[in-house]
Write an enzyme that holds these catalytic residues in place. Structure first.
Site: not given
Length: 466
Positions: A201, A437, A440
């Site tokens: 990702s 998160d 990312h």
């Protein structure tokens, strides 16, 4: 001095062969010859003062000879200065190895604009991965909230992030200036081609950034179509955009380990086949540009517990260190690349490990990064060089296929301010104990700079630039 003498004959032989090979072409290749000679002299000095366990002097010399004869579909006489092998402590000292490519007949555009050649020369002799983040008041390529292709979890603006300084930092190499990303020029370089991101990702992060940057340069947005819809993307791990006016495809294929996840028949137990490339490989082996990555999934519990998870052939290992498993997986990937990728058509990139910034815990144990508003400014606060990238560099150095290593590990270590943190979801869905998160990146944001590096690299090797 002894080390240099032991390998001097190797360098002399290679340099003689390179000179003959390049001189047999055109006078314009004198620039390329000069770069090779400088590279050899630099490397000989460096090797006498440093130790590079993953790459011997002879191996370096061999790679110089190999890349001098590498034919690329983007070929020109320009050298490309992405890292083939690098090390954080040595500031990517081996990045000065130039991939000197053959000139196609009549591929160079003649003209009086010498400034272009000066810009290329500056960029080609610069280590674009060694620099720092500088504050820049200019606007991002695409405005926050303007691109419909960004995952909700990366869309920090939409999810209510109130600050915007994280959008104002630009990556500045120490010894040169990166050209500002030009979407139209990038699309011209990609005309009639297919670019595929393959990985986890974090590569999806970079892919979405590139699609949004390219979209911004297209006046008629209806001329960009989704080849595969979001439902298919979520279930099959494949997503594609086509820019109709340029006949180019920008794809993402999910393959977090690059090798095959496997379910043992009858038991339902999952293993990771370290000796088998993931079965999606047939979907991208003939692409014009492939950008790989693999990293973050190797830090998850099922890999780090390393019990009865790794498999080769019919053998399931009771225990294997994750470092050894990663090395085996990358060697499987490397063998597949060397056997299945046509270097006359396809250019291969590998994007390095992107840093995480969890404080006071891991991603699943209370680690957090919310409230960060500025990059790291003190280099002593940066984390150690990722062990995965040391293994990657060793594997790349043994490959027959040239792999352009986008070494973004150091530049991402500074950017503790760029993660979604709590802004991965809207405010009404947040809870005090929510998982943040810190791996990312918000978009727009840090991955836009990775695409600046990709753009600069393609400029160096594209006859659209000359």
């Amino acid at each position: 001095m002894a080390s240099f003498k032991n390998h001097a004959s190797s360098f002399m032989s290679i340099s003689k062969t390179l000179s003959c090979s390049l001189l047999s072409r055109s006078r314009s290749n004198l620039v390329a010859i000069s770069l090779v000679v400088i590279s050899i002299l630099f490397l000989s000095t460096t090797v006498t003062n440093h130790h590079f366990p993953s790459l011997t002097v002879s191996a370096v010399a061999y790679r110089l000879l190999f890349v001098a004869n590498y034919i690329s579909p983007f070929s020109s006489i320009t050298p490309s200065d992405t890292c083939v092998v690098s090390d954080l402590s040595d500031n990517c000292t081996l990045s000065t190895i130039a991939a000197i490519e053959r000139t196609r007949k009549n591929s160079r555009k003649e003209g009086p604009d010498v400034d272009v050649d000066v810009a290329v020369a500056e960029l080609s002799s610069c280590n674009i991965f060694h620099g720092n983040w500088v504050y820049d008041d200019s606007e991002p390529i695409y405005q926050p909230g303007s691109c419909p292709y960004i995952d909700d979890s990366f869309n920090c603006f939409q999810n209510g992030r109130p600050d915007s300084d994280y959008l104002r930092y630009r990556w500045k190499p120490h010894d040169c200036n990166l050209p500002r990303f030009d979407g139209r020029k990038m699309l011209e370089m990609l005309r009639g081609k297919r670019l595929v991101f393959v990985g986890d990702s974090l590569n999806r992060n970079m892919w979405e950034s590139l699609v949004c940057e390219l979209r911004e340069s297209v006046e008629n947005k209806s001329r960009i179509i989704e080849v595969a819809g979001r439902r298919e993307f979520r279930t099959r791990g494949f997503y594609s955009f086509k820019f109709l006016d340029y006949r180019c495809l920008i794809d993402f294929i999910k393959s977090p380990f690059l090798v095959q996840e496997w379910r043992i028949s009858g038991s339902g137990r999952e293993t990771l086949r370290l000796d088998m490339i993931q079965d999606t490989s047939s979907k991208y082996n003939d692409a014009d540009i492939i950008i790989f990555n693999s990293g973050h999934w190797w830090t998850h519990q099922k890999t780090y517990k390393n019990k009865r998870y790794f498999q080769e052939g019919t053998r399931v290992y009771k225990k294997m260190e994750v470092t050894e498993a990663y090395r085996k997986a990358l060697r499987t990937w490397a063998r597949w690349i060397d056997s299945n990728v046509n270097i006359n058509r396809t250019r291969v990139f590998f994007r390095g490990y992107s840093a995480s910034h969890f404080r006071k815990g891991k991603w699943n144990s209370g680690g957090h990064c919310n409230g960060e508003r500025r990059p790291v400014t003190n280099e002593t606060k940066l984390g150690p060089y990722p062990w995965m990238m040391k293994i990657l560099e060793s594997v790349i150095s043994e490959m027959e296929t040239p792999v352009f290593y986008l070494n973004i590990s150091r530049m991402t270590e500074y950017r503790k301010d760029g993660h979604p943190s709590i802004y991965r979801i809207p405010e009404n869905l947040r809870t005090p104990d929510m998982i943040q998160d810190c791996s990312h990146w918000c978009l727009p944001g840090v991955p836009d700079s990775w695409n600046d590096l990709l753009y600069a690299t393609l400029l160096l090797s594209s006859n659209n630039y000359l």
